[in-house]
Design a protein around this motif. Structure first.
Motif, PDB file in Angstrom:
ATOM      1  N   ARG A  38      -6.311  -1.212  -6.512  1.00 26.08           N
ATOM      2  CA  ARG A  38      -7.551  -0.657  -5.989  1.00 26.08           C
ATOM      3  C   ARG A  38      -7.248   0.286  -4.833  1.00 26.08           C
ATOM      4  O   ARG A  38      -6.134   0.289  -4.287  1.00 26.08           O
ATOM      5  N   ARG A  39      -8.267   1.084  -4.458  1.00 28.53           N
ATOM      6  CA  ARG A  39      -8.150   1.894  -3.270  1.00 28.53           C
ATOM      7  C   ARG A  39      -8.091   0.974  -2.050  1.00 28.53           C
ATOM      8  O   ARG A  39      -8.852   0.004  -1.950  1.00 28.53           O
TER       9      ARG A  39
ATOM     10  N   THR B 294       0.124   8.245  -4.005  1.00 27.74           N
ATOM     11  CA  THR B 294       0.592   8.719  -5.304  1.00 27.74           C
ATOM     12  C   THR B 294       0.611  10.246  -5.328  1.00 27.74           C
ATOM     13  O   THR B 294      -0.182  10.897  -4.629  1.00 27.74           O
ATOM     14  N   PRO B 295       1.477  10.852  -6.162  1.00 29.58           N
ATOM     15  CA  PRO B 295       1.524  12.318  -6.253  1.00 29.58           C
ATOM     16  C   PRO B 295       0.190  12.873  -6.750  1.00 29.58           C
ATOM     17  O   PRO B 295      -0.477  12.296  -7.607  1.00 29.58           O
ATOM     18  N   GLY B 296      -0.208  13.994  -6.169  1.00 34.79           N
ATOM     19  CA  GLY B 296      -1.448  14.639  -6.571  1.00 34.79           C
ATOM     20  C   GLY B 296      -2.676  14.118  -5.852  1.00 34.79           C
ATOM     21  O   GLY B 296      -3.765  14.697  -5.946  1.00 34.79           O
ATOM     22  N   ASP B 297      -2.560  12.993  -5.165  1.00 36.00           N
ATOM     23  CA  ASP B 297      -3.702  12.417  -4.451  1.00 36.00           C
ATOM     24  C   ASP B 297      -3.194  11.780  -3.157  1.00 36.00           C
ATOM     25  O   ASP B 297      -3.371  10.595  -2.908  1.00 36.00           O
TER      26      ASP B 297
ATOM     27  N   TRP C  94      -3.432   3.470  -1.815  1.00 32.05           N
ATOM     28  CA  TRP C  94      -3.684   2.481  -2.862  1.00 32.05           C
ATOM     29  C   TRP C  94      -3.077   1.135  -2.476  1.00 32.05           C
ATOM     30  O   TRP C  94      -2.036   1.067  -1.827  1.00 32.05           O
ATOM     31  N   LEU C  95      -3.752   0.086  -2.907  1.00 32.09           N
ATOM     32  CA  LEU C  95      -3.271  -1.277  -2.706  1.00 32.09           C
ATOM     33  C   LEU C  95      -3.055  -1.926  -4.070  1.00 32.09           C
ATOM     34  O   LEU C  95      -3.965  -1.951  -4.900  1.00 32.09           O
ATOM     35  N   THR C  96      -1.825  -2.448  -4.291  1.00 33.49           N
ATOM     36  CA  THR C  96      -1.503  -3.101  -5.553  1.00 33.49           C
ATOM     37  C   THR C  96      -0.837  -4.441  -5.279  1.00 33.49           C
ATOM     38  O   THR C  96      -0.075  -4.595  -4.321  1.00 33.49           O
TER      39      THR C  96
ATOM     40  N   THR D  40       0.857  -1.187   0.000  1.00 37.75           N
ATOM     41  CA  THR D  40       0.000   0.000   0.000  1.00 37.75           C
ATOM     42  C   THR D  40       0.890   1.233   0.000  1.00 37.75           C
ATOM     43  O   THR D  40       1.977   1.225   0.605  1.00 37.75           O
ATOM     44  N   TYR D  41       0.439   2.311  -0.660  1.00 35.87           N
ATOM     45  CA  TYR D  41       1.271   3.490  -0.868  1.00 35.87           C
ATOM     46  C   TYR D  41       0.383   4.645  -1.311  1.00 35.87           C
ATOM     47  O   TYR D  41      -0.811   4.474  -1.584  1.00 35.87           O
TER      48      TYR D  41
END
Length: 947
Positions: A438-439, A415-418, A423-425, A412-413
């Motif tokens: 996904r979120r 991202t720039p701008g948000d 987020w989970l990938t 989970t991490y």
């Protein structure tokens, strides 16, 4: 000054041969008017007292023209020698390696153009394929066997000349001829000087002899004082820094073996009983900065199969190893090649695959690297987001996991701008492909099951536990969490099949262990628990940090057993799937590997019958458990079998008026029950021969004892009519000892089952007999103990040379049987149990103690009577007043066995030389320069573990 040669060798095996080789190369062909023409380095004589031993050796290697390897199997296995050879191979030509074989074998295979490794035992495998042609090597095996280390001996002289010739830049014959010429010149001059020197000799001898004696006495005093100071500091450090305590204890014993150094070794063994290896020492101070994740990091990871440990630290370690991930092969006990990489200040993700072959590491700015551990090769880099553009607090992964098969990575991490969204990938670690994205929905904690079938995601905001199936790539929500206060708690997920989760303690709440699938709280901790790890084997055990300690808890989070301690609080822990191997790192950069089974300091032996203290027979060779229908029997061994079931006999046994003994092979057991003797085959449960009844009177406050003698035919026992030697074939009494002496005699038998001792329980009279093998005992000692309270136990050494008794006041008396001399009369420091045993070599006496809070062993030197310290075995399990909470019996060799009221059977060694070897296995670093200068200034002392 440059060196002509560098001698690399095993200090444990070839120190004397290496010294002779160095001396011979210096002396060969040396003109009498000059100093040595070549300079050959050998570390124990050529180095000054230096705390950084490897740096000094490295400097000498860099200055040397030739590398002289004194070959032996011990040198080939030495970690230090391997490091020296590896440096040479990395930085010098192998053509300048010269080999002298001191032991073992070396065989060159001309057809293969390499050594024949099926027959070569004296060379390390790192030399495989290194040489294009057969290197120069000489055979010193016979020289080493004869120990004729003189240039006047043809074999030794020839070998020295062959090795020295390349260093002189001359061929061997020319060098040999020059040596002969120089010796003839020196001989003529020597004859002329002898006459003059003889006149001076008589005068100088008297003065010099006195000065030498004074020098020796002063040096002895300095060595003893240094040893005592080192030992005292080791004892001070034992509870807070076991690694340095072991270092100081080893140095104390190396400088001068004393009573203090022996006690320091005992205490260091106890403090390091759970340690398999100290990988890295700490700085002794916290960092002066904080990384993006907070404090400076020390991070550890252990593979699921327990084969591999990986670790990194912002602190500690060797100066040249900073910013590298270090890898340790647990099974082989050796360091592997470091991974040259980076990680965020403050630490980050560090995960090993189940087989230890693949490593996942978080690097700066939300990137992850996947490494092939065995080849130290970077396989791929996975970028979660452009973390460089994020605020400092968000430039890192918030949660992460790698599957045991190394196929999947989840994180989970932000991202720039948000930056408000987490987020989970999930990625395919083999290809770097993003397979699910996904979120996150909340602050997650991630973990793959040990079989890699599911990814668990626990939402700490209370939304519940979800799982992702790699086969279907679908998520499944398991529902909301029970009412668990999670705020400010650490969360540890088990990799096991159950949904076990540990919620760490806070200032306001205790730690809790939950089964989330069942929605059931399993346990609540009684104290504060910090960083934790849960094994995947469903054993219910928990590994957790308690400040500066690493402890192993049971499934109730109670009865913690301390595995080890650090000088600074623990920052990271990791555990193998079976819970055997535990790694931990501290706040000042120290890293240690622990073994839950004792790592060789103590061995936990099988006890399938779950027998407890009080169920061992008097001689410690057999254990039994009575029941209403009969008695179960086990043989006791300190080998891998532990308590091995012998069988069952259909005869119930009572506690105070019954005794049992077994033959050496366990094929027959003899029972005495209210004066009735019978023999049984425990494998079939059938009697052997007829039983026999004797006139029996026996006091209820004493325990009846029965022993087989060495012939496995005769037994000996005692009650108020005397001590009887009985033939089990006919039940005839062959001899009666002390028939007129009155009340019950307390008996003990030696390990070889030939020496019998009796202590009169009321006044302490001692008598010892030796069995002649001809159906008779011969008296070998009569003596007495000081008037005291009632004697409770007596022990005889394995061969019958020493005897010890302990009374109800906790006073131990120790006798030398041959002379009848009392060696020791001392009050035990930890009263409560009367059990005493000797080590097999009769050098150490051990006493078992147990109090309301702890149990263990304390030791004496059986020769001098000097107290050697104690080992703490843990908190005793509850037991009734009639049942002992700890029993101790001698094992084979130098082992001693303890059985406690919880059914734990442990084997430990009482051999001090063995303690040294074990401590060297876990920490072989030299003292720091500051410590060396403080305790050993002006003394030349070898590093105790340099081999």
């Amino acid at each position: 000054m440059d060196r002509d040669g560098f001698i690399s060798y095993s200090h444990l095996r070839d120190r004397e041969l290496a010294q002779a080789l160095q001396r011979g190369m210096h002396e060969l062909a040396r003109p009498w008017t000059r100093r040595q023409q070549i300079s050959v380095f050998r570390d124990t004589t050529s180095l000054s007292a230096n705390h950084d031993l490897w740096s000094s050796i490295l400097g000498e290697l860099e200055r040397s023209r030739y590398f002289i390897y004194l070959a032996s199997p011990e040198a080939a296995a030495s970690r230090w020698v391997q490091k020296e050879i590896q440096f040479w191979l990395d930085n010098r030509s192998p053509e300048r390696i010269l080999i002298a074989v001191g032991s073992g074998t070396v065989h060159w295979d001309p057809s293969a153009g390499d050594f024949d490794w099926s027959r070569t035992t004296a060379l390390p495998r790192m030399l495989e394929g290194v040489f294009r042609a057969e290197p120069l090597w000489v055979d010193l095996v016979e020289v080493r066997t004869s120990q004729k280390y003189s240039l006047r001996q043809p074999e030794f002289r020839s070998a020295v000349a062959a090795l020295a010739a390349p260093l002189h830049g001359r061929d061997k014959d020319e060098l040999d001829s020059e040596d002969i010429r120089q010796r003839r010149i020196a001989l003529r001059l020597l004859r002329g000087a002898v006459t003059v020197l003889s006149l001076l000799l008589a005068t100088s001898l008297a003065v010099g002899g006195y000065a030498w004696k004074m020098r020796g006495e002063a040096l002895d005093r300095a060595l003893v004082s240094a040893s005592q100071a080192l030992a005292a500091h080791s004892m001070e450090l034992a509870d807070t820094d076991p690694r340095r305590a072991a270092q100081f204890a080893l140095y104390a014993d190396e400088v001068e073996p004393t009573g203090e150094s022996a006690r320091a070794l005992t205490r260091a063994m106890d403090a390091n009983s759970g340690v398999a290896r100290h990988l890295q020492g700490g700085l002794g101070a916290a960092a002066s900065y904080s990384g993006s994740g907070g404090d400076a990091a020390t991070q550890v990871a252990v593979s699921g199969d327990g084969s591999t440990l990986a670790y990194f630290s912002d602190l500690g370690g060797d100066a040249g190893r900073d910013r590298e991930v270090h890898v340790y092969d647990i099974r082989e006990g050796r360091e592997m090649k470091d991974l040259r990489t980076q990680w965020p200040l403050g630490g980050g993700a560090l995960e090993l695959s189940a087989d230890g072959r693949t490593l996942m590491l978080e690097t700066s700015y939300n990137r992850m690297e996947v490494w092939d551990v065995r080849r130290a090769k970077l396989l791929r880099t996975i970028t979660a987001s452009e973390g460089r553009e994020l605020a400092q607090a968000h430039r890192r992964l918030h949660a992460y996991a790698m599957s045991g098969d190394a196929r999947w990575i989840a994180a989970t991490y932000r991202t720039p701008g948000d930056e408000d969204t987490l987020w989970l990938t999930v990625w395919n670690a083999h290809t770097g492909e993003r397979v699910d994205h996904r979120r996150a929905g909340g602050d997650l904690r991630l973990s793959f099951t040990a079989d890699s079938r599911l990814l668990r995601a626990l939402d700490t905001s209370g939304a519940g536990l979800s799982t992702w199936d790699p086969r279907t790539r679908q998520w499944k929500n398991a529902g909301p969490l029970p009412d668990i206060p999670i705020a400010d708690r650490s969360v540890t997920l088990s990799a096991g099949a159950t949904g076990t989760v540990l919620f760490g303690s806070t200032d306001r709440a205790a730690a809790e262990l939950w089964d989330l699938r069942a929605g059931k709280r399993l346990a609540t901790a009684t104290g504060s628990l910090g960083h934790a790890a849960l094994p995947a084997d469903a054993s219910g055990s928990v590994v957790a940090a308690r400040g500066k300690q690493v402890a192993l808890f049971d499934s109730t989070l109670r009865r913690p057993r301390t595995l080890g301690s650090f000088a600074w609080p623990v920052k990271s822990v990791a555990v193998s799937n079976d819970g055997r191997w535990v790694a931990a790192g501290s706040g000042d950069g120290a890293v240690s590997l622990f073994a839950a089974d004792g790592a060789g300091f103590q061995r936990t032996l099988p006890n399938e019958g779950r027998l407890k203290a009080g169920e061992l027979a008097a001689d410690g060779r057999i254990a039994y458990r009575p029941g209403p229908e009969g008695t179960e029997l086990w043989a006791v061994s300190d080998r891998e079998s532990g308590l091995r079931r012998l069988g069952r006999i259909p005869r119930p046994m009572r506690a105070h008026d019954t005794a049992v003994a077994a033959t050496s092979d366990g094929s027959r057991v003899t029972v005495v029950d209210e004066g009735v003797f019978s023999t049984w085959d425990p494998r079939t449960g059938k009697p052997v021969g007829e039983e026999k009844s004797f006139d029996y009177r026996f006091g209820p406050d004493q325990g009846l004892r029965l022993f087989y003698l060495a012939d496995d035919i005769h037994v000996v026992s005692a009650w108020d009519s005397g001590i009887h030697l009985i033939d089990t074939r006919t039940w005839s009494v062959k001899q009666t000892l002390l028939p007129e002496e009155g009340p019950y005699q307390l008996l003990a038998m030696s390990g070889d089952r030939r020496t019998l001792a009796a202590v009169e329980s009321a006044v302490g009279a001692v008598q010892v007999w030796r069995w002649s093998g001809e159906e008779r005992f011969e008296e070998v000692m009569t003596g007495g103990t000081p008037p005291s309270s009632r004697n409770l136990r007596v022990a005889v050494s394995h061969r019958g040379e020493k005897l010890a008794s302990v009374d109800s006041d906790g006073r131990i008396s120790l006798f030398d049987v041959g002379s009848g001399r009392a060696v020791l009369s001392s009050v035990v420091e930890e009263p409560g149990l009367p059990e005493v045993v000797f080590s097999r070599d009769a050098r150490t006496l051990a006493h078992a103690f147990s109090t309301d809070t702890r149990s263990g062993l304390e030791f004496w030197d059986a020769g001098s009577g000097e107290h050697r310290g104690e080992w703490v075995l843990g908190a005793p399990a509850p037991s009734s007043a009639e049942e002992p909470s700890l029993q101790v019996v001698p094992g084979s060799d130098s082992e001693v066995l303890t059985l406690d009221s919880a059914g734990t059977l442990l084997s430990r060694s009482l051999d001090i030389s063995g303690w040294r070897a074990k401590l060297c296995r876990i920490v072989d670093d030299p003292l720091s320069k500051a410590d060396y200068d403080r305790y050993l200034s002006g003394l030349a002392v070898d590093a105790p573990c340099r081999a």
